[in-house]
Scaffold this motif. Structure first.
Motif, PDB file in Angstrom:
ATOM      1  N   VAL A   1       1.002  -1.027  -0.320  1.00  0.00           N
ATOM      2  CA  VAL A   1       0.665  -0.119  -0.460  1.00  0.00           C
ATOM      3  C   VAL A   1       1.058   0.985   0.215  1.00  0.00           C
ATOM      4  O   VAL A   1       2.309   1.396   0.584  1.00  0.00           O
ATOM      5  CB  VAL A   1      -0.912  -0.249   1.175  1.00  0.00           C
ATOM      6  CG1 VAL A   1      -1.363   1.013   1.007  1.00  0.00           C
ATOM      7  CG2 VAL A   1      -1.791  -0.992   1.117  1.00  0.00           C
ATOM      8  N   ASP A   2       0.287   2.447  -0.979  1.00  0.00           N
ATOM      9  CA  ASP A   2       0.752   3.254  -1.309  1.00  0.00           C
ATOM     10  C   ASP A   2       2.520   3.421  -1.754  1.00  0.00           C
ATOM     11  O   ASP A   2       2.946   4.339  -1.804  1.00  0.00           O
ATOM     12  CB  ASP A   2       1.739   4.181   0.655  1.00  0.00           C
ATOM     13  CG  ASP A   2       0.547   4.623   0.646  1.00  0.00           C
ATOM     14  OD1 ASP A   2      -0.646   4.716   0.161  1.00  0.00           O
ATOM     15  OD2 ASP A   2       0.564   4.742   2.402  1.00  0.00           O
ATOM     16  N   ASP A   3       2.986   2.391  -2.223  1.00  0.00           N
ATOM     17  CA  ASP A   3       3.739   2.263  -2.876  1.00  0.00           C
ATOM     18  C   ASP A   3       3.337   2.840  -4.566  1.00  0.00           C
ATOM     19  O   ASP A   3       2.422   3.125  -5.206  1.00  0.00           O
ATOM     20  CB  ASP A   3       3.517   0.600  -4.309  1.00  0.00           C
ATOM     21  CG  ASP A   3       4.767  -0.277  -2.948  1.00  0.00           C
ATOM     22  OD1 ASP A   3       5.243  -0.242  -1.832  1.00  0.00           O
ATOM     23  OD2 ASP A   3       5.327  -1.638  -3.479  1.00  0.00           O
ATOM     24  N   GLU A   4       4.291   3.566  -5.325  1.00  0.00           N
ATOM     25  CA  GLU A   4       4.009   4.019  -6.672  1.00  0.00           C
ATOM     26  C   GLU A   4       4.714   3.650  -7.682  1.00  0.00           C
ATOM     27  O   GLU A   4       6.250   2.933  -7.451  1.00  0.00           O
ATOM     28  CB  GLU A   4       5.024   5.512  -6.678  1.00  0.00           C
ATOM     29  CG  GLU A   4       4.946   7.015  -7.875  1.00  0.00           C
ATOM     30  CD  GLU A   4       5.238   7.810  -7.539  1.00  0.00           C
ATOM     31  OE1 GLU A   4       5.522   8.988  -8.202  1.00  0.00           O
ATOM     32  OE2 GLU A   4       5.833   8.462  -6.233  1.00  0.00           O
ATOM     33  N   VAL A   5       3.903   2.992  -8.501  1.00  0.00           N
ATOM     34  CA  VAL A   5       3.986   1.705  -9.520  1.00  0.00           C
ATOM     35  C   VAL A   5       3.660   2.509 -10.976  1.00  0.00           C
ATOM     36  O   VAL A   5       2.942   3.567 -11.556  1.00  0.00           O
ATOM     37  CB  VAL A   5       3.148   0.544  -9.271  1.00  0.00           C
ATOM     38  CG1 VAL A   5       3.147  -0.488  -9.905  1.00  0.00           C
ATOM     39  CG2 VAL A   5       3.288   0.055  -7.876  1.00  0.00           C
ATOM     40  N   PHE A   6       5.106   1.954 -11.355  1.00  0.00           N
ATOM     41  CA  PHE A   6       4.761   2.203 -12.432  1.00  0.00           C
ATOM     42  C   PHE A   6       4.494   1.355 -13.811  1.00  0.00           C
ATOM     43  O   PHE A   6       5.545   0.544 -13.591  1.00  0.00           O
ATOM     44  CB  PHE A   6       6.033   3.824 -13.849  1.00  0.00           C
ATOM     45  CG  PHE A   6       6.461   4.478 -12.962  1.00  0.00           C
ATOM     46  CD1 PHE A   6       6.406   5.768 -13.611  1.00  0.00           C
ATOM     47  CD2 PHE A   6       6.770   4.730 -10.818  1.00  0.00           C
ATOM     48  CE1 PHE A   6       6.534   7.028 -13.306  1.00  0.00           C
ATOM     49  CE2 PHE A   6       6.896   6.372 -10.612  1.00  0.00           C
ATOM     50  CZ  PHE A   6       6.661   6.893 -12.199  1.00  0.00           C
ATOM     51  N   PHE A   7       3.848   1.179 -14.307  1.00  0.00           N
ATOM     52  CA  PHE A   7       3.205  -0.126 -15.257  1.00  0.00           C
ATOM     53  C   PHE A   7       3.509   0.596 -16.642  1.00  0.00           C
ATOM     54  O   PHE A   7       2.669   1.765 -17.428  1.00  0.00           O
ATOM     55  CB  PHE A   7       2.740  -0.842 -15.622  1.00  0.00           C
ATOM     56  CG  PHE A   7       0.991  -0.621 -15.367  1.00  0.00           C
ATOM     57  CD1 PHE A   7       0.012   0.148 -16.251  1.00  0.00           C
ATOM     58  CD2 PHE A   7       0.382   0.770 -14.247  1.00  0.00           C
ATOM     59  CE1 PHE A   7      -1.064   0.334 -17.054  1.00  0.00           C
ATOM     60  CE2 PHE A   7      -1.094   1.227 -14.843  1.00  0.00           C
ATOM     61  CZ  PHE A   7      -1.449   1.105 -15.731  1.00  0.00           C
ATOM     62  N   LEU A   8       3.868   0.281 -17.966  1.00  0.00           N
ATOM     63  CA  LEU A   8       4.089  -0.297 -18.789  1.00  0.00           C
ATOM     64  C   LEU A   8       2.885  -1.427 -19.863  1.00  0.00           C
ATOM     65  O   LEU A   8       2.962  -2.213 -19.669  1.00  0.00           O
ATOM     66  CB  LEU A   8       4.970  -0.569 -20.210  1.00  0.00           C
ATOM     67  CG  LEU A   8       5.450  -0.169 -21.784  1.00  0.00           C
ATOM     68  CD1 LEU A   8       5.132   1.465 -21.527  1.00  0.00           C
ATOM     69  CD2 LEU A   8       6.263  -0.874 -21.740  1.00  0.00           C
ATOM     70  N   ALA A   9       1.890  -0.570 -20.823  1.00  0.00           N
ATOM     71  CA  ALA A   9       0.438  -1.053 -21.351  1.00  0.00           C
ATOM     72  C   ALA A   9       0.074  -0.102 -22.609  1.00  0.00           C
ATOM     73  O   ALA A   9       0.505   1.077 -22.811  1.00  0.00           O
ATOM     74  CB  ALA A   9      -0.220  -1.327 -20.518  1.00  0.00           C
ATOM     75  N   ASP A  10      -0.485  -1.180 -23.510  1.00  0.00           N
ATOM     76  CA  ASP A  10      -0.847  -0.684 -24.795  1.00  0.00           C
ATOM     77  C   ASP A  10      -2.360   0.143 -23.926  1.00  0.00           C
ATOM     78  O   ASP A  10      -3.027   0.414 -23.417  1.00  0.00           O
ATOM     79  CB  ASP A  10      -1.786  -1.473 -25.071  1.00  0.00           C
ATOM     80  CG  ASP A  10      -2.306  -0.974 -26.809  1.00  0.00           C
ATOM     81  OD1 ASP A  10      -3.048  -0.658 -26.750  1.00  0.00           O
ATOM     82  OD2 ASP A  10      -1.624  -1.460 -27.812  1.00  0.00           O
ATOM     83  N   ARG A  11      -2.177   1.309 -24.789  1.00  0.00           N
ATOM     84  CA  ARG A  11      -2.368   2.443 -24.347  1.00  0.00           C
ATOM     85  C   ARG A  11      -5.133   1.480 -24.214  1.00  0.00           C
ATOM     86  O   ARG A  11      -5.081   2.811 -23.164  1.00  0.00           O
ATOM     87  CB  ARG A  11      -3.500   3.869 -25.526  1.00  0.00           C
ATOM     88  CG  ARG A  11      -3.910   4.962 -25.493  1.00  0.00           C
ATOM     89  CD  ARG A  11      -4.124   5.729 -26.451  1.00  0.00           C
ATOM     90  NE  ARG A  11      -5.311   7.061 -26.237  1.00  0.00           N
ATOM     91  CZ  ARG A  11      -5.087   8.000 -25.617  1.00  0.00           C
ATOM     92  NH1 ARG A  11      -3.717   8.161 -25.160  1.00  0.00           N
ATOM     93  NH2 ARG A  11      -6.155   9.229 -25.766  1.00  0.00           N
ATOM     94  N   ARG A  12      -5.043   0.972 -24.539  1.00  0.00           N
ATOM     95  CA  ARG A  12      -6.445   0.074 -25.400  1.00  0.00           C
ATOM     96  C   ARG A  12      -6.633  -0.617 -23.550  1.00  0.00           C
ATOM     97  O   ARG A  12      -7.627  -0.484 -22.894  1.00  0.00           O
ATOM     98  CB  ARG A  12      -6.626  -0.348 -26.132  1.00  0.00           C
ATOM     99  CG  ARG A  12      -6.590   0.472 -27.209  1.00  0.00           C
ATOM    100  CD  ARG A  12      -6.473  -0.273 -28.304  1.00  0.00           C
ATOM    101  NE  ARG A  12      -5.147  -1.043 -29.017  1.00  0.00           N
ATOM    102  CZ  ARG A  12      -5.315  -2.109 -29.113  1.00  0.00           C
ATOM    103  NH1 ARG A  12      -6.212  -2.567 -30.337  1.00  0.00           N
ATOM    104  NH2 ARG A  12      -3.759  -2.910 -29.554  1.00  0.00           N
ATOM    105  N   ASN A  13      -5.137  -0.883 -22.636  1.00  0.00           N
ATOM    106  CA  ASN A  13      -5.460  -1.817 -21.682  1.00  0.00           C
ATOM    107  C   ASN A  13      -4.800  -0.871 -20.196  1.00  0.00           C
ATOM    108  O   ASN A  13      -4.863  -1.169 -18.828  1.00  0.00           O
ATOM    109  CB  ASN A  13      -4.197  -3.044 -21.438  1.00  0.00           C
ATOM    110  CG  ASN A  13      -4.524  -3.625 -22.904  1.00  0.00           C
ATOM    111  OD1 ASN A  13      -5.898  -3.539 -23.161  1.00  0.00           O
ATOM    112  ND2 ASN A  13      -4.166  -3.884 -23.657  1.00  0.00           N
ATOM    113  N   ILE A  14      -5.045   0.777 -20.639  1.00  0.00           N
ATOM    114  CA  ILE A  14      -4.501   1.120 -19.186  1.00  0.00           C
ATOM    115  C   ILE A  14      -5.540   1.298 -17.887  1.00  0.00           C
ATOM    116  O   ILE A  14      -4.888   0.831 -16.640  1.00  0.00           O
ATOM    117  CB  ILE A  14      -4.206   3.013 -19.554  1.00  0.00           C
ATOM    118  CG1 ILE A  14      -3.192   2.567 -20.798  1.00  0.00           C
ATOM    119  CG2 ILE A  14      -4.186   3.390 -17.594  1.00  0.00           C
ATOM    120  CD1 ILE A  14      -1.520   2.469 -20.510  1.00  0.00           C
ATOM    121  N   LEU A  15      -6.294   1.378 -18.231  1.00  0.00           N
ATOM    122  CA  LEU A  15      -8.002   1.082 -17.255  1.00  0.00           C
ATOM    123  C   LEU A  15      -8.147  -0.175 -16.676  1.00  0.00           C
ATOM    124  O   LEU A  15      -8.172  -0.192 -15.153  1.00  0.00           O
ATOM    125  CB  LEU A  15      -8.739   1.940 -17.949  1.00  0.00           C
ATOM    126  CG  LEU A  15      -8.781   2.750 -18.589  1.00  0.00           C
ATOM    127  CD1 LEU A  15     -10.898   3.355 -18.867  1.00  0.00           C
ATOM    128  CD2 LEU A  15      -9.103   4.025 -16.526  1.00  0.00           C
TER     129      LEU A  15
END
Length: 459
Positions: A205-219
């Motif tokens: 909890v409270d981790d700042e997480v950076f993830f990479l994905a296709d624009r259509r799958n972000i949500l």
């Protein structure tokens, strides 16, 4: 590389600080003696006092030997003239200018790059507007960064209680995603410190997480790290009718219900004539009664975009206290941004850091296609294009596990054509691939850039 930076303001200082640690020979020009003295005490650079557009001052600063000129003074005209003098009198190969006025940008954009005085033009206002638009489009995101012209996005979110992936190892991410949806956690920051994402890393909890994905799958991916906002964004209130506030309203008014709050009656009249569907109000953004009258508790996003940091901070905090679920504040001083973000203010936007990434994409040796400055400049996400062939490149024809990456650098994925390929150890790099990397230690940038440079032969 010999670099000449014109202007020791916040942007110029950010550029100098970023490049000084990368073995560059840097000279900064400004009219403010004290500002240059303070900068020279912090960085190993040379400084010259004088007007940046004067040929004599540019000559004293070493424009004749400079490989790159970065004009980021507060005056568009000075930046343009300096680039013109550098081109015609000193033959400086690359000239980058910060331009605020849209008409100047049009001229710079339409000119032939081979003959234009400006090699590349950067508009802080346009960059900030685009940045805030992305944050509004993806509620809950701390940053939304485009790569390969929007075909892939790197999104930062804060892990909250109730997220499906919180408390679980990263290796389980695929189990939570629908078929055909893939993503890669590129970095994690915990209490301000980087945590290298491994398969066994547990998200807290409270981790700042950076993830990479296709624009259509972000949500879809965001929903695994935090509960998505149940109320869709419909109503937006923008405080400040300057260049940023006006442009932001113009870009949003066709999709949302937008109100602009401007203190100056004369400027408000001009904004109202310029906008088509937005409501323009005259008043003080820190007026509690006015915010209540405009139903701030029914507003989905409040954007404090004035040119006064204190006014932005106070009005955003007030809007939050009065019931607005999400507030975004424009803050020029980095120390202020670090102080308030994550508290009452959901997101603090730094124009300097947004602009820095765009500048670095043009001036960094090796010329990465895209550079984004992260974590107040402590880390970078870059998009490097694989050029050449297996004989001339260190990366083409090799699997990701074979690449000699620095310890704190992670490849998130590869954009090939119109498709994002999430990074896996056996993925092979091909010519013209756009490789997206997350560099947590900026001291490693020289090694990363060298990896993607072509040579006569690397075999």
């Amino acid at each position: 590389m010999k670099i000449l930076i014109l202007g020791a303001g916040q942007v110029g200082t950010s550029v100098a600080t970023s490049l000084a640690s990368e073995n560059n020979d840097i000279t900064v020009v400004d009219t403010d003696h004290q500002r240059l003295r303070d900068l020279a005490e912090k960085l190993d650079i040379r400084t010259v006092v004088g007007h940046a557009s004067l040929p004599s001052v540019l000559a004293q600063a070493g424009a004749e030997e400079a490989e790159l000129l970065v004009a980021v003074t507060s005056s568009d005209e000075v930046n343009l003239i300096a680039c013109q003098v550098a081109q015609h009198q000193f033959r400086t190969p690359t000239r980058v200018a910060r331009l605020r006025e849209a008409q100047y940008l049009d001229v710079a954009g339409l000119a032939d790059p081979g003959h234009s005085a400006v090699s590349a033009a950067i508009s802080p206002e346009q960059l900030v507007c685009r940045h805030v638009e992305r944050l509004i489009e993806f509620p809950g995101a701390l940053q939304v960064l485009d790569f390969a012209e929007g075909r892939a996005q790197l999104v930062a979110v804060r892990a909250v209680p109730g997220g499906a992936l919180v408390g679980h190892e990263l290796r389980t991410l695929r189990e939570h995603l629908p078929p055909g949806v893939d993503a890669r956690v590129a970095a994690i920051f915990r209490d301000g410190r980087p945590v290298k994402p491994e398969a066994s890393t547990v998200i807290e909890v409270d981790d700042e997480v950076f993830f990479l994905a296709d624009r259509r799958n972000i949500l879809t991916v965001m929903s695994e790290l935090r509960r998505l906002v149940s109320r869709p964004v419909r109503r937006i209130l923008i405080a400040g009718g300057g260049n940023i506030g006006r442009n932001l309203a113009r870009n949003l008014e066709s999709r949302y219900s937008v109100k602009v709050l401007e203190r100056s009656r004369e400027r408000a009249r001009g904004i109202a004539e310029d906008l088509l569907n937005s409501i323009v109000l005259v008043g003080d953004c820190a007026d509690e009664d006015l915010l209540r009258e405009e139903n701030i508790d029914q507003t989905d996003v409040y954007c404090a975009m004035t040119n006064d940091d204190e006014a932005n901070i106070l009005s955003a905090m007030l809007a939050k206290r009065l019931g607005c679920p999400r507030v975004i504040s424009l803050i020029n001083r980095p120390s202020y941004a670090e102080l308030v973000e994550g508290g009452p203010i959901d997101i603090a936007v730094s124009p300097q850091l947004v602009t820095l990434g765009a500048l670095l994409a043009h001036i960094r040796e090796g010329a990465p296609a895209t550079v984004h400055s992260l974590r107040r400049g402590a880390a970078e996400a870059i998009e490097a294009v694989a050029r050449g062939d297996r004989r001339t490149s260190r990366v083409i024809g090799r699997a990701l596990e074979e690449l000699e990456l620095p310890a704190n650098t992670i490849i998130g994925g590869i954009v090939r054509g119109d498709k994002l390929l999430i990074a896996h150890h056996d993925l092979v790099v091909e010519a013209d691939d756009h490789v997206i990397l997350f560099v947590m230690d900026k001291g490693e940038m020289a090694r990363v850039s060298a990896l993607f440079q072509t040579g006569a032969t690397w075999l």
